[in-house]
Design a protein around this motif. Structure first.
Motif, PDB file in Angstrom:
ATOM      1  N   ARG A 112       0.832  -1.208   0.000  1.00 36.67           N
ATOM      2  CA  ARG A 112       0.000   0.000   0.000  1.00 36.67           C
ATOM      3  C   ARG A 112       0.864   1.254   0.000  1.00 36.67           C
ATOM      4  N   ALA A 113       1.990   1.196   0.710  1.00 35.52           N
ATOM      5  CA  ALA A 113       2.898   2.352   0.712  1.00 35.52           C
ATOM      6  C   ALA A 113       3.448   2.597  -0.684  1.00 35.52           C
ATOM      7  N   TRP A 114       3.761   1.521  -1.404  1.00 36.21           N
ATOM      8  CA  TRP A 114       4.265   1.674  -2.775  1.00 36.21           C
ATOM      9  C   TRP A 114       3.221   2.330  -3.659  1.00 36.21           C
ATOM     10  N   LEU A 115       1.989   1.876  -3.542  1.00 32.94           N
ATOM     11  CA  LEU A 115       0.927   2.452  -4.357  1.00 32.94           C
ATOM     12  C   LEU A 115       0.666   3.904  -3.986  1.00 32.94           C
ATOM     13  N   GLY A 116       0.402   4.143  -2.705  1.00 25.95           N
ATOM     14  CA  GLY A 116       0.066   5.491  -2.260  1.00 25.95           C
ATOM     15  C   GLY A 116      -1.158   6.056  -2.945  1.00 25.95           C
ATOM     16  N   LEU A 117      -2.094   5.170  -3.355  1.00 30.06           N
ATOM     17  CA  LEU A 117      -3.261   5.586  -4.126  1.00 30.06           C
ATOM     18  C   LEU A 117      -4.545   5.261  -3.370  1.00 30.06           C
ATOM     19  N   GLU A 118      -5.590   5.971  -3.709  1.00 36.36           N
ATOM     20  CA  GLU A 118      -6.891   5.667  -3.145  1.00 36.36           C
ATOM     21  C   GLU A 118      -7.370   4.321  -3.682  1.00 36.36           C
ATOM     22  N   PRO A 119      -7.939   3.453  -2.835  1.00 33.62           N
ATOM     23  CA  PRO A 119      -8.366   2.124  -3.292  1.00 33.62           C
ATOM     24  C   PRO A 119      -9.368   2.208  -4.440  1.00 33.62           C
ATOM     25  N   SER A 120      -9.105   1.468  -5.492  1.00 34.92           N
ATOM     26  CA  SER A 120     -10.012   1.388  -6.636  1.00 34.92           C
ATOM     27  C   SER A 120      -9.569   0.228  -7.502  1.00 34.92           C
ATOM     28  N   ALA A 121     -10.415  -0.129  -8.453  1.00 33.32           N
ATOM     29  CA  ALA A 121     -10.082  -1.244  -9.342  1.00 33.32           C
ATOM     30  C   ALA A 121      -8.855  -0.937 -10.183  1.00 33.32           C
ATOM     31  N   GLU A 122      -8.689   0.326 -10.615  1.00 33.19           N
ATOM     32  CA  GLU A 122      -7.559   0.656 -11.470  1.00 33.19           C
ATOM     33  C   GLU A 122      -6.253   0.772 -10.698  1.00 33.19           C
ATOM     34  N   ALA A 123      -6.326   0.868  -9.374  1.00 31.00           N
ATOM     35  CA  ALA A 123      -5.121   1.003  -8.562  1.00 31.00           C
ATOM     36  C   ALA A 123      -4.469  -0.334  -8.249  1.00 31.00           C
ATOM     37  N   VAL A 124      -5.015  -1.434  -8.741  1.00 29.89           N
ATOM     38  CA  VAL A 124      -4.399  -2.745  -8.548  1.00 29.89           C
ATOM     39  C   VAL A 124      -3.188  -2.852  -9.477  1.00 29.89           C
ATOM     40  N   PRO A 125      -2.017  -3.224  -8.966  1.00 32.56           N
ATOM     41  CA  PRO A 125      -0.805  -3.265  -9.800  1.00 32.56           C
ATOM     42  C   PRO A 125      -0.901  -4.274 -10.936  1.00 32.56           C
ATOM     43  N   HIS A 126      -0.171  -3.987 -11.993  1.00 31.60           N
ATOM     44  CA  HIS A 126      -0.061  -4.877 -13.147  1.00 31.60           C
ATOM     45  C   HIS A 126       1.393  -5.327 -13.236  1.00 31.60           C
ATOM     46  N   PHE A 127       1.613  -6.641 -13.382  1.00 30.50           N
ATOM     47  CA  PHE A 127       2.956  -7.203 -13.334  1.00 30.50           C
ATOM     48  C   PHE A 127       3.351  -7.824 -14.658  1.00 30.50           C
ATOM     49  N   LYS A 128       4.652  -7.779 -14.933  1.00 30.38           N
ATOM     50  CA  LYS A 128       5.251  -8.535 -16.016  1.00 30.38           C
ATOM     51  C   LYS A 128       6.526  -9.184 -15.484  1.00 30.38           C
ATOM     52  N   VAL A 129       6.655 -10.492 -15.649  1.00 28.03           N
ATOM     53  CA  VAL A 129       7.886 -11.186 -15.287  1.00 28.03           C
ATOM     54  C   VAL A 129       8.837 -11.053 -16.467  1.00 28.03           C
ATOM     55  N   ILE A 130       9.945 -10.328 -16.306  1.00 30.20           N
ATOM     56  CA  ILE A 130      10.846 -10.064 -17.427  1.00 30.20           C
ATOM     57  C   ILE A 130      12.164 -10.821 -17.331  1.00 30.20           C
ATOM     58  N   GLU A 131      12.483 -11.383 -16.174  1.00 30.77           N
ATOM     59  CA  GLU A 131      13.641 -12.267 -16.040  1.00 30.77           C
ATOM     60  C   GLU A 131      13.286 -13.361 -15.043  1.00 30.77           C
ATOM     61  N   ILE A 132      13.757 -14.576 -15.293  1.00 31.32           N
ATOM     62  CA  ILE A 132      13.511 -15.656 -14.342  1.00 31.32           C
ATOM     63  C   ILE A 132      14.622 -16.685 -14.459  1.00 31.32           C
TER      64      ILE A 132
END
Length: 577
Positions: free
Chosen positions: A120-140
């Motif tokens: 939540r500290a990373w986001l620092g945004l008001e809760p909403s559907a669009e505030a959910v993070p989007h991830f991409k795994v670019i190295e593994i």
């Protein structure tokens, strides 16, 4: 085919020993593509499991649910949002903040196991559907029991009435649980962070105006709003509606000499091209038929320029297998005057390369491997595509193919998508940069009407999936810099970064495959005929699956900005870009 599958298939071909030169496959005992993709213990299967676990963690944190078995009992979480941020850009519309320089001995990495709080500290945004993070795994990388994954992460939303975006990279460690295929998060730390906030507004800078301007026109309702999939199912395949919908051209310019910018849209075969004229009241009227430009042939590109030097702007269209030149009568009505064979044309660029006072034309061409025309060989450095053309304007609507005569036949079969003219060396004549898919680009230096490909010496070969090119002075030093639009592929970065990728190949070949998926490139003009790659430090490499770019001052602050269109086939996955 989904984007992930497309890139995994391409790179799996490389893993499986696909042809690297010529037409003979390399001897190999490697598994087939299907076997690679189906392998339950491959890094790609781990990546999919990590992606699913991250999505589940995001949903549970957003709803306040318990994380359950998604995290390890000894979870360690660093500060995902740096304690100290400094303003690196401040304009009338946006403020950009990045981490400040940490003094020696000072640490910003307080560790805890409280993932929801750090999240939540990373986001620092008001809760909403669009505030959910989007991830991409670019190295593994991993061994099946413990996996290290580098994540690209982004989110956007509101904070105190302001629109905010946050972006970054996270380093993560995952351990295998007792459940088959189940991974638990053991360690999470931030590698990079950036926050962009809209000044004093919750609204985007731009407003969607398509419906407002075009919605009342019959051509929009009947044709344009339906989309390519609708028409592909209803138009004969011989009229060439491409399966991957490679983009058609769009032209903005004053067609009828009234001082207002008009809009011309190229269309697939069987659908008329459309010309919309601006009115003094700010609207648009459909002049497609009355102008004579409602061409039904598949049109991939168009230019609006004065080819006959009579003071008004003429058209050249790349239709099916020809270039067709249309003369403007001065009032926005056009007649075809000349044509020239030009198979598989993708885009056009014009300049007076020989200094004789009239405009000459360069046409890029591209064989479509997706339609089974030609497979690019080798994949990362192909030079077996269709040839590009330079047509010299001889006057009186006569054009000559001088490609070989002026030296442009060198390295001229490279699956070209776009070209742009500019005098980068400041010697008074226009030089030519060509962006090529599947490998190296060209920089043809113009020396008095003769060309030499100096891309390697200048440092701008840019081995990648070249799709667009723009010139501009981003650093204000008076010299033209170069921005090349390529393809950012998280799947490509993952696969090419694995230990098992191209095991027998030279390190330089492995690096070129990885570079192919890195993204866009910004080259700073040093002023001595060479360029410096500043893509990473400028933060402009991730343009997603980019098709082009425009360099212009979008917010009127005197600095040149970048606009990068992007996208690809998604089918039923709206999140695959």
């Amino acid at each position: 085919m989904q984007l992930l599958s497309l890139w995994t298939a391409w790179t799996a071909l490389a893993l499986a020993g696909a042809p690297q030169s010529g037409g003979t496959p390399l001897p190999t005992q490697e598994p087939t593509i299907d076997e690679i993709l189906a392998e339950p213990e491959s890094p790609e299967s781990w990546s999919a499991a990590v992606q699913a676990a991250l999505d589940a963690i995001a949903r549970r944190i957003a709803t306040g649910a318990d994380l359950g078995q998604l995290t390890s009992p000894g979870l360690v979480v660093g500060n995902l949002r740096p304690a100290k941020l400094e303003v690196v850009f401040e304009g009338p519309e946006f403020v950009v903040r990045r981490p400040s320089v940490v003094e020696a001995g000072e640490s910003e990495t307080a560790e805890s196991g409280d993932l929801p709080a750090a999240w939540r500290a990373w986001l620092g945004l008001e809760p909403s559907a669009e505030a959910v993070p989007h991830f991409k795994v670019i190295e593994i990388q991993g061994d099946g029991r413990r996996t290290e994954a580098l994540l690209a992460v982004s989110a956007h939303g509101l904070r105190q009435g302001q629109r905010v975006e946050v972006h970054g990279h996270w380093e993560s460690t995952w351990v295998r649980s007792e459940d088959p295929g189940s991974w638990r998060l053991a360690d999470l730390r931030a590698r990079s962070f950036e926050e962009v906030s809209r000044v004093g507004s919750s609204e985007p800078l731009f407003e969607e105006a398509t419906e407002a301007l075009l919605g009342a026109l019959p051509a929009f309702q009947a044709q344009l709003r339906r989309g390519i999939d609708f028409w592909r199912d209803r138009i004969d395949s011989h009229l060439v509606i491409p399966r991957l919908a490679h983009p058609a051209g769009l032209v903005v310019g004053d067609v009828n000499g009234d001082g207002l910018e008009d809009l011309y849209l190229c269309q697939p075969g069987g659908l008329p091209n459309r010309l919309f004229l601006r009115t003094r009241e700010g609207g648009l009227v459909d002049a497609s038929a009355s102008s004579g430009l409602d061409v039904l042939d598949f049109t991939r590109s168009a230019l609006l320029l004065d080819f006959d030097r009579d003071g008004d702007r003429d058209f050249v269209l790349a239709v099916r297998k020809d270039l067709v030149f249309f003369e403007n009568d001065g009032a926005g009505r056009f007649e075809p005057r000349a044509s020239h064979p030009s198979p598989e044309t993708t885009s056009l660029a014009a300049a007076d390369y020989d200094g004789d006072g009239d405009l000459d034309l360069y046409a890029c061409a591209y064989f479509g491997p997706y339609q089974g025309q030609v497979f690019p060989l080798p994949y990362h450095d192909a030079n077996n595509g269709q040839r590009n053309l330079l047509l010299r304007n001889e006057g009186d609507w006569s054009f000559s193919d001088v490609t070989e005569e002026v030296g442009l036949e060198v390295n001229n079969r490279r699956f070209s998508f776009a070209a742009s003219w500019e005098d980068y060396d400041d010697d008074g004549d226009p030089d030519l940069y060509v962006a090529n898919d599947f490998g190296r680009n060209n920089l043809y230096r113009n020396d008095g009407g003769r060309f030499e490909d100096v891309a390697r010496e200048a440092g701008v070969e840019d081995v990648a999936a070249g799709m667009g090119v723009s010139w501009g002075d981003f650093d204000g030093d008076g010299r033209f810099d170069l921005y090349v639009s390529n393809m950012f592929s998280s799947a490509g970065l993952r696969v090419t970064g694995q230990d098992g990728f191209q095991v027998g190949a030279a390190g330089s070949v492995r690096a070129e495959y990885r570079r192919h998926a890195r993204g866009n490139s910004l080259f700073r003009n040093r002023g001595d005929g060479t360029f410096e790659d500043v893509s990473s430090s400028a933060g402009v490499s991730i343009g997603r699956w980019a098709w082009g770019s425009t360099i212009c001052d979008l917010n009127g602050d005197g600095l040149e900005d970048l606009f990068v269109p992007n996208g690809f086939l998604t089918q039923k996955r709206p999140d695959d870009l």
